[in-house]
Design a protein around this motif. Structure first.
Motif, PDB file in Angstrom:
ATOM      1  N   TRP A  90     -97.690 -22.014 -37.684  1.00 44.44           N
ATOM      2  CA  TRP A  90     -96.990 -21.356 -39.004  1.00 44.44           C
ATOM      3  C   TRP A  90     -95.905 -20.150 -38.615  1.00 44.44           C
ATOM      4  O   TRP A  90     -95.210 -19.896 -39.443  1.00 44.44           O
ATOM      5  CB  TRP A  90     -97.975 -20.624 -39.753  1.00 44.44           C
ATOM      6  N   LYS A  91     -95.781 -19.870 -37.118  1.00 49.47           N
ATOM      7  CA  LYS A  91     -94.629 -18.861 -36.738  1.00 49.47           C
ATOM      8  C   LYS A  91     -93.513 -19.653 -36.164  1.00 49.47           C
ATOM      9  O   LYS A  91     -92.617 -18.985 -35.876  1.00 49.47           O
ATOM     10  CB  LYS A  91     -95.317 -17.879 -35.845  1.00 49.47           C
ATOM     11  N   PHE A  92     -93.706 -21.156 -36.257  1.00 48.50           N
ATOM     12  CA  PHE A  92     -92.599 -21.813 -35.616  1.00 48.50           C
ATOM     13  C   PHE A  92     -91.506 -22.045 -36.656  1.00 48.50           C
ATOM     14  O   PHE A  92     -91.744 -22.153 -37.768  1.00 48.50           O
ATOM     15  CB  PHE A  92     -92.755 -23.437 -35.197  1.00 48.50           C
ATOM     16  N   PRO A  93     -90.219 -21.969 -36.412  1.00 48.01           N
ATOM     17  CA  PRO A  93     -89.427 -22.480 -37.295  1.00 48.01           C
ATOM     18  C   PRO A  93     -89.607 -23.776 -37.892  1.00 48.01           C
ATOM     19  O   PRO A  93     -90.143 -24.803 -37.191  1.00 48.01           O
ATOM     20  CB  PRO A  93     -87.980 -22.407 -36.527  1.00 48.01           C
ATOM     21  N   GLU A  94     -89.093 -23.838 -39.135  1.00 48.39           N
ATOM     22  CA  GLU A  94     -89.351 -25.413 -39.556  1.00 48.39           C
ATOM     23  C   GLU A  94     -88.990 -26.573 -38.842  1.00 48.39           C
ATOM     24  O   GLU A  94     -89.788 -27.608 -38.791  1.00 48.39           O
ATOM     25  CB  GLU A  94     -88.726 -25.348 -41.072  1.00 48.39           C
ATOM     26  N   ASN A  95     -87.840 -26.406 -38.081  1.00 46.44           N
ATOM     27  CA  ASN A  95     -87.413 -27.483 -37.636  1.00 46.44           C
ATOM     28  C   ASN A  95     -87.957 -27.867 -36.341  1.00 46.44           C
ATOM     29  O   ASN A  95     -87.858 -29.039 -35.632  1.00 46.44           O
ATOM     30  CB  ASN A  95     -85.631 -27.269 -37.228  1.00 46.44           C
ATOM     31  N   GLN A  96     -88.727 -27.049 -35.841  1.00 48.48           N
ATOM     32  CA  GLN A  96     -89.755 -27.207 -34.607  1.00 48.48           C
ATOM     33  C   GLN A  96     -91.047 -27.901 -35.017  1.00 48.48           C
ATOM     34  O   GLN A  96     -91.739 -28.562 -34.335  1.00 48.48           O
ATOM     35  CB  GLN A  96     -89.928 -25.854 -33.785  1.00 48.48           C
ATOM     36  N   LYS A  97     -91.570 -27.607 -36.293  1.00 52.14           N
ATOM     37  CA  LYS A  97     -92.961 -27.946 -36.415  1.00 52.14           C
ATOM     38  C   LYS A  97     -93.050 -29.567 -36.290  1.00 52.14           C
ATOM     39  O   LYS A  97     -94.251 -29.978 -36.060  1.00 52.14           O
ATOM     40  CB  LYS A  97     -93.132 -27.524 -37.774  1.00 52.14           C
TER      41      LYS A  97
END
Length: 86
Positions: A30-37
């Protein structure tokens, strides 16, 4: 010794997170940037391992485990209970 990576997909107990952080390379999805998830999880999928990019986890040294059939009976019981409730 190489550190084992643990990927937690949603917040849980702060105590559990602290203990995991002490012992492992602990990653909070949940702390990853959206593009890395999307590199770790395939979105809009079903339960089990099909949501996880196993090849990428293997490349990153992240071990993936799951418990097949752990709640199969409970899900079936809930389904029947919902049918009876309707």
């Amino acid at each position: 010794m190489e550190s084992i990576g643990v990927l937690m997909t949603c917040p849980m107990s702060p105590y559990l997170e602290q203990e995991l952080e002490k012992r492992f390379n602990f990653l909070r999805l949940w702390k990853f940037p959206e593009n890395q998830k999307s590199h770790y999880l395939k979105l809009h999928s079903d339960v089990g391992l099909d949501k996880i990019d196993l090849e990428l986890c293997r490349e990153k040294g992240i071990k993936v485990t799951y418990c097949p059939d752990l709640i199969t009976d409970d899900v079936a019981d809930t389904g029947i209970a919902l049918i009876l409730a309707v």
